[in-house]
Scaffold this motif. Structure first.
Motif, PDB file in Angstrom:
ATOM      1  N   LEU A 106     -15.344   1.007  -5.839  1.00  0.00           N
ATOM      2  CA  LEU A 106     -14.530   1.200  -7.029  1.00  0.00           C
ATOM      3  C   LEU A 106     -14.904   0.174  -8.089  1.00  0.00           C
ATOM      4  O   LEU A 106     -15.354  -0.937  -7.789  1.00  0.00           O
ATOM      5  N   GLN A 107     -14.662   0.556  -9.313  1.00  0.00           N
ATOM      6  CA  GLN A 107     -15.098  -0.308 -10.424  1.00  0.00           C
ATOM      7  C   GLN A 107     -14.435  -1.671 -10.360  1.00  0.00           C
ATOM      8  O   GLN A 107     -15.067  -2.703 -10.543  1.00  0.00           O
ATOM      9  N   ASN A 108     -13.092  -1.669 -10.058  1.00  0.00           N
ATOM     10  CA  ASN A 108     -12.387  -2.952 -10.017  1.00  0.00           C
ATOM     11  C   ASN A 108     -12.134  -3.429  -8.591  1.00  0.00           C
ATOM     12  O   ASN A 108     -11.298  -4.295  -8.345  1.00  0.00           O
ATOM     13  N   GLY A 109     -12.766  -2.782  -7.634  1.00  0.00           N
ATOM     14  CA  GLY A 109     -12.718  -3.239  -6.250  1.00  0.00           C
ATOM     15  C   GLY A 109     -11.305  -3.258  -5.688  1.00  0.00           C
ATOM     16  O   GLY A 109     -10.587  -2.268  -5.662  1.00  0.00           O
ATOM     17  N   LYS A 110     -10.947  -4.449  -5.257  1.00  0.00           N
ATOM     18  CA  LYS A 110      -9.656  -4.653  -4.592  1.00  0.00           C
ATOM     19  C   LYS A 110      -8.491  -4.187  -5.447  1.00  0.00           C
ATOM     20  O   LYS A 110      -7.536  -3.594  -4.968  1.00  0.00           O
ATOM     21  N   GLU A 111      -8.522  -4.410  -6.750  1.00  0.00           N
ATOM     22  CA  GLU A 111      -7.392  -4.063  -7.608  1.00  0.00           C
ATOM     23  C   GLU A 111      -7.167  -2.565  -7.644  1.00  0.00           C
ATOM     24  O   GLU A 111      -6.010  -2.082  -7.662  1.00  0.00           O
ATOM     25  N   ASP A 112      -8.243  -1.764  -7.626  1.00  0.00           N
ATOM     26  CA  ASP A 112      -8.070  -0.301  -7.644  1.00  0.00           C
ATOM     27  C   ASP A 112      -7.434   0.195  -6.351  1.00  0.00           C
ATOM     28  O   ASP A 112      -6.561   1.073  -6.354  1.00  0.00           O
ATOM     29  N   LEU A 113      -7.907  -0.346  -5.210  1.00  0.00           N
ATOM     30  CA  LEU A 113      -7.291   0.069  -3.933  1.00  0.00           C
ATOM     31  C   LEU A 113      -5.829  -0.355  -3.877  1.00  0.00           C
ATOM     32  O   LEU A 113      -4.959   0.383  -3.382  1.00  0.00           O
ATOM     33  N   ASP A 114      -5.565  -1.559  -4.392  1.00  0.00           N
ATOM     34  CA  ASP A 114      -4.189  -2.053  -4.435  1.00  0.00           C
ATOM     35  C   ASP A 114      -3.299  -1.090  -5.213  1.00  0.00           C
ATOM     36  O   ASP A 114      -2.188  -0.766  -4.794  1.00  0.00           O
ATOM     37  N   GLY A 115      -3.779  -0.584  -6.308  1.00  0.00           N
ATOM     38  CA  GLY A 115      -2.995   0.343  -7.121  1.00  0.00           C
ATOM     39  C   GLY A 115      -2.719   1.659  -6.395  1.00  0.00           C
ATOM     40  O   GLY A 115      -1.628   2.204  -6.476  1.00  0.00           O
ATOM     41  N   ILE A 116      -3.757   2.163  -5.694  1.00  0.00           N
ATOM     42  CA  ILE A 116      -3.584   3.444  -4.981  1.00  0.00           C
ATOM     43  C   ILE A 116      -2.538   3.314  -3.872  1.00  0.00           C
ATOM     44  O   ILE A 116      -1.588   4.097  -3.781  1.00  0.00           O
ATOM     45  N   LEU A 117      -2.713   2.299  -3.014  1.00  0.00           N
ATOM     46  CA  LEU A 117      -1.801   2.146  -1.875  1.00  0.00           C
ATOM     47  C   LEU A 117      -0.396   1.744  -2.321  1.00  0.00           C
ATOM     48  O   LEU A 117       0.612   2.231  -1.791  1.00  0.00           O
ATOM     49  N   PHE A 118      -0.302   0.857  -3.298  1.00  0.00           N
ATOM     50  CA  PHE A 118       0.998   0.419  -3.772  1.00  0.00           C
ATOM     51  C   PHE A 118       1.760   1.588  -4.418  1.00  0.00           C
ATOM     52  O   PHE A 118       2.973   1.734  -4.258  1.00  0.00           O
ATOM     53  N   GLU A 129       4.194   2.172   5.850  1.00  0.00           N
ATOM     54  CA  GLU A 129       2.841   1.560   5.870  1.00  0.00           C
ATOM     55  C   GLU A 129       1.825   2.614   5.462  1.00  0.00           C
ATOM     56  O   GLU A 129       1.997   3.793   5.775  1.00  0.00           O
ATOM     57  N   VAL A 130       0.772   2.166   4.724  1.00  0.00           N
ATOM     58  CA  VAL A 130      -0.270   3.088   4.296  1.00  0.00           C
ATOM     59  C   VAL A 130      -1.619   2.369   4.436  1.00  0.00           C
ATOM     60  O   VAL A 130      -1.719   1.169   4.179  1.00  0.00           O
ATOM     61  N   SER A 131      -2.615   3.131   4.883  1.00  0.00           N
ATOM     62  CA  SER A 131      -3.949   2.549   5.047  1.00  0.00           C
ATOM     63  C   SER A 131      -5.006   3.550   4.624  1.00  0.00           C
ATOM     64  O   SER A 131      -4.750   4.768   4.590  1.00  0.00           O
ATOM     65  N   LEU A 132      -6.179   3.035   4.296  1.00  0.00           N
ATOM     66  CA  LEU A 132      -7.299   3.873   3.865  1.00  0.00           C
ATOM     67  C   LEU A 132      -8.419   3.722   4.877  1.00  0.00           C
ATOM     68  O   LEU A 132      -8.777   2.593   5.268  1.00  0.00           O
ATOM     69  N   ILE A 133      -8.994   4.848   5.322  1.00  0.00           N
ATOM     70  CA  ILE A 133     -10.027   4.855   6.362  1.00  0.00           C
ATOM     71  C   ILE A 133     -11.299   5.440   5.766  1.00  0.00           C
ATOM     72  O   ILE A 133     -11.271   6.508   5.132  1.00  0.00           O
ATOM     73  N   ASP A 134     -12.406   4.745   5.981  1.00  0.00           N
ATOM     74  CA  ASP A 134     -13.699   5.217   5.470  1.00  0.00           C
ATOM     75  C   ASP A 134     -14.095   6.491   6.177  1.00  0.00           C
ATOM     76  O   ASP A 134     -13.966   6.612   7.401  1.00  0.00           O
ATOM     77  N   MET A 144      -1.640  -1.559   3.516  1.00  0.00           N
ATOM     78  CA  MET A 144      -0.503  -2.190   2.832  1.00  0.00           C
ATOM     79  C   MET A 144       0.770  -1.767   3.553  1.00  0.00           C
ATOM     80  O   MET A 144       0.931  -0.615   3.926  1.00  0.00           O
ATOM     81  N   SER A 145       1.698  -2.727   3.760  1.00  0.00           N
ATOM     82  CA  SER A 145       2.943  -2.476   4.490  1.00  0.00           C
ATOM     83  C   SER A 145       4.110  -3.017   3.701  1.00  0.00           C
ATOM     84  O   SER A 145       3.991  -3.971   2.953  1.00  0.00           O
ATOM     85  N   ARG A 146       5.313  -2.387   3.894  1.00  0.00           N
ATOM     86  CA  ARG A 146       6.512  -2.871   3.219  1.00  0.00           C
ATOM     87  C   ARG A 146       6.959  -4.222   3.761  1.00  0.00           C
ATOM     88  O   ARG A 146       7.741  -4.923   3.136  1.00  0.00           O
ATOM     89  N   THR A 147       6.450  -4.596   4.916  1.00  0.00           N
ATOM     90  CA  THR A 147       6.836  -5.886   5.481  1.00  0.00           C
ATOM     91  C   THR A 147       6.134  -7.032   4.790  1.00  0.00           C
ATOM     92  O   THR A 147       6.520  -8.186   4.944  1.00  0.00           O
ATOM     93  N   GLN A 148       5.075  -6.715   4.024  1.00  0.00           N
ATOM     94  CA  GLN A 148       4.332  -7.756   3.317  1.00  0.00           C
ATOM     95  C   GLN A 148       4.852  -7.903   1.886  1.00  0.00           C
ATOM     96  O   GLN A 148       5.794  -7.220   1.477  1.00  0.00           O
ATOM     97  N   THR A 149       4.225  -8.763   1.134  1.00  0.00           N
ATOM     98  CA  THR A 149       4.695  -9.039  -0.235  1.00  0.00           C
ATOM     99  C   THR A 149       4.067  -8.121  -1.258  1.00  0.00           C
ATOM    100  O   THR A 149       4.218  -8.327  -2.452  1.00  0.00           O
ATOM    101  N   GLY A 150       3.294  -7.181  -0.809  1.00  0.00           N
ATOM    102  CA  GLY A 150       2.662  -6.253  -1.726  1.00  0.00           C
ATOM    103  C   GLY A 150       1.162  -6.446  -1.805  1.00  0.00           C
ATOM    104  O   GLY A 150       0.483  -5.659  -2.441  1.00  0.00           O
ATOM    105  N   ASP A 151       0.615  -7.498  -1.204  1.00  0.00           N
ATOM    106  CA  ASP A 151      -0.835  -7.691  -1.214  1.00  0.00           C
ATOM    107  C   ASP A 151      -1.494  -6.755  -0.243  1.00  0.00           C
ATOM    108  O   ASP A 151      -0.926  -6.370   0.781  1.00  0.00           O
ATOM    109  N   LEU A 152      -2.745  -6.420  -0.550  1.00  0.00           N
ATOM    110  CA  LEU A 152      -3.506  -5.593   0.370  1.00  0.00           C
ATOM    111  C   LEU A 152      -3.878  -6.422   1.592  1.00  0.00           C
ATOM    112  O   LEU A 152      -4.267  -7.583   1.491  1.00  0.00           O
ATOM    113  N   SER A 153      -3.780  -5.812   2.711  1.00  0.00           N
ATOM    114  CA  SER A 153      -4.197  -6.486   3.935  1.00  0.00           C
ATOM    115  C   SER A 153      -5.659  -6.143   4.174  1.00  0.00           C
ATOM    116  O   SER A 153      -5.987  -5.250   4.949  1.00  0.00           O
ATOM    117  N   ILE A 154      -6.547  -6.809   3.444  1.00  0.00           N
ATOM    118  CA  ILE A 154      -7.985  -6.552   3.581  1.00  0.00           C
ATOM    119  C   ILE A 154      -8.673  -7.852   4.011  1.00  0.00           C
ATOM    120  O   ILE A 154      -8.109  -8.955   3.916  1.00  0.00           O
TER     121      ILE A 154
END
Length: 634
Positions: A106-118, A129-134, A144-154
């Motif tokens: 993705l063009q913005n890398g981590k930030e784009d995935l963060d936007g999709i999952l969030f 909880e939501v995850s992306l699989i190649d 990304m999980s609701r138990t976290q603060t909103g950061d991607l778990s990557i």
């Protein structure tokens, strides 16, 4: 004889009176009124029950289909969240940097995935909880999980700095999981329900399509997976109640309870329930034909229905305790039964009333005929029914009128005939007496033998004429009774003295106890006539030697005189007819005893005219006791 009009009597409450016709009429009226009413009541109760069962089934069906639709909408909504179409310049979210290093495409890398999952997490509260699989490697490249603060778990970059990538081996490999395999083929995957501390959960996996690659043709570029908390379904179910105690619950494919409108502790397996068993196999149990009756989860008999959710393997079941579901219809049934009973009671009372109204004039006719049969022709029926029975009563009155005229003519004839016969038979008696005494010369033995039966026959004829004349006087109303204060003992003692030779001839002892004698109001001559008749009968009808006892007793305002003999006695049937005209007891032993059958009839008339009463108590071969009462003198 005075005419007496028979007025209607109230027989309304003579329910148990002996009246076969009334009972038949009552049975007919009841059969055409109460029986249809009972049949209608039974059909009404059956209709109410059938209608109520249909209503219960309809209510449960409506609720279940509504809950099924709401559940499917929630599931479809969640599935819609996981349906993603992206415009990508590559066919994958990661790009290889070296043999073991990759970077995001993705063009913005981590930030784009963060936007999709969030965005997915924020869209629906049930997504935990939501995850992306190649797509190609099956590696979980973002989580990304609701138990976290909103950061991607990557993974943090751990490749050489110049590569600026991520080591591929640090990503979790999910390529062997069923959810990845199905979603990679383009199918949305929904797992079986599993349970956690926060409640029942379900996994969803869906393909992610990209259109920018390969000339705009949509291709699968990744798999997106999520963990869904099913507590929202619990809230949908918990809002539903049936009546006061009915409830709805949701079961999973294995029969375990997922949600219920009835508060329960822990998780139950309800596969043993017949309705649950059927709906989990795809068979709906709705409508009056599908509703089940059994002991529910709380050991109460319930009316249960259920619908299956085939795509999920779930079932929604409604259980309504029978006593609660039928509470309203029970009230209606009780009211209907009470109304029916009251109506039946009213119909029965009215039937009794109508039957008695119909029978009353017939009973009057019956009483009138009995009185006519006893010689009372002064009966006049007052029947006002306005129908054929009134005509019959009028004809009856005409009949009694004619009989009365005939009776008067007969009485007059008997009176005249007896009066005219009395003089010649008395003369014959006198001349026979003179001849027997020798006034016409000495009689030879042969002449005496011939005169004896003639004299006896003349005596019987004189007695008959006297009795007929007495009866004629009574029935013509010419009998004279001079009631005065008398001492009965003197009349009785003189009668005993008069009949003593007849008693001695048959060796019969007469005993008179006058200790209880009291003055009475009576005609002394008539009193003696009564005693002569009763005492002579006691002597005549005692075969061989015997005894006759006479005594008195006081009962209220009357003096009762008893004459008891040790004679042949009589049956109950004979006692009922004993005081009728010309009646004589049919007994072989009495055929040689002379009598007209009028004596007891005459004394009955005499005693009744002196305001008294006469009766008899007797048993065959045990003697008879004749009793009569007279009013005491004050």
């Amino acid at each position: 004889m005075n005419e007496e009009t028979i007025q209607p009597k109230n027989h309304f409450f003579r329910v148990f009176a002996r009246s076969p016709l009334r009972n038949r009429l009552l049975a007919m009226v009841l059969s055409v009124s109460v029986l249809p009413l009972i049949i209608f009541g039974v059909l009404a109760l059956y209709s109410i029950n059938a209608s109520h069962s249909y209503d219960i089934a309809s209510i449960e069906e409506s609720v279940l289909l509504q809950k099924k639709d709401e559940i499917l909408r929630v599931v479809d909504d969640i599935k819609g969240v996981f349906t993603i179409d992206l415009n990508l310049r590559t066919r994958s979210f990661i790009m290889p940097e070296s043999a073991d290093c990759v970077s995001y495409s993705l063009q913005n890398g981590k930030e784009d995935l963060d936007g999709i999952l969030f965005g997915i997490l924020q869209y629906h509260a049930s997504i935990e909880e939501v995850s992306l699989i190649d797509r190609d490697t099956g590696r979980e490249i973002a989580l990304m999980s609701r138990t976290q603060t909103g950061d991607l778990s990557i993974l943090l970059p751990d490749c050489p700095d110049e590569k600026r990538g991520y080591r591929l081996s640090n990503f979790k490999d999910l390529s062997g999981l069923e959810k990845f395999k199905k979603a990679r083929t383009g199918t949305v995957y929904l797992s079986d329900v599993y349970f956690t501390e926060s409640g029942p959960m379900m996994t969803i996996a869906a393909p992610v399509f990209g259109k920018a690659y390969d000339g705009g043709r949509a291709v699968i570029v990744a798999v997106i997976s999520g963990e869904i908390n099913l507590s929202l379904l619990g809230r949908i179910i918990s809002e539903t109640h049936l009546g006061n105690t009915g409830f709805v619950y949701l079961v999973g494919h294995d029969g375990r309870l997922l949600a219920s409108s009835e508060k329960r502790d822990g998780y139950y397996n309800l596969l043993a329930s017949p309705v649950v068993y059927d709906v989990l196999r795809g068979n709906d149990r709705i409508g009056s034909g599908g509703m089940g009756y059994y002991d529910g989860t709380f050991k109460k008999e319930v009316l249960a229905s259920g619908v299956s959710i085939p795509n999920l393997g779930w079932g929604v079941v409604a259980e309504w305790p029978r006593d609660d579901a039928n509470s309203i219809v029970n009230i209606i049934q009780n009211q209907n039964i009470l109304f029916s009973l009251v109506l039946v009671f009213v119909v029965i009372v009215m039937s009794l009333f109508l039957a008695d109204r119909i029978i009353a004039p017939i009973r009057k006719l019956q009483e009138g005929t009995k009185r006519v049969a006893k010689g009372d022709f002064g009966v006049n029926l007052n029947l006002k029914t306005g129908d054929e029975i009134e005509d019959l009563g009028a004809a009856f009155n005409e009949m009694t009128k004619g009989l009365k005229e005939y009776q008067q003519l007969k009485d007059e004839f008997v009176f005249i005939a007896a009066h005219e016969l009395r003089a010649p038979v008395t003369a014959i008696k006198g001349y026979l007496s003179m001849i027997e005494e020798g006034d016409a010369g000495e009689l030879s033995p042969k002449m005496k033998e011939y005169l004896t039966p003639v004299s006896q026959s003349n005596k019987r004829l004189v007695n008959l004429v006297n009795d007929l004349l007495e009866v004629a006087r009574q029935e013509a109303g010419r009998m004279t009774i001079d009631v005065a204060k008398i001492e009965p003992a003197s009349a009785i003692e003189s009668t005993i003295e008069e009949l003593k030779p007849l008693a001695m001839e048959k060796n019969i002892a007469i005993t008179y106890d006058k200790s209880s004698a009291r003055a009475v109001l009576a005609d002394e001559a008539r009193m003696k006539e009564v005693m002569v008749n009763l005492l002579s009968n006691a002597i005549k009808y005692t075969v061989g030697s015997g005894t006759v006892l006479i005594w008195h007793e006081t009962s209220g305002e009357t003096l009762i005189t008893h004459i008891k003999d040790t004679g042949i006695g009589m049956s109950k049937e004979s006692q009922e007819k004993l005081f009728e005209k010309f009646y004589r007891v049919p007994d072989e032993r009495t055929k040689k005893i002379t009598g007209t059958g009028l004596g007891l009839f005459i004394i009955k008339q005499i005693i009744e005219k002196m305001n008294g009463r006469v009766w008899v108590a007797s048993e065959v071969d045990k003697g008879s006791t004749f009793s009569f009462s007279l009013p005491l003198a004050k």
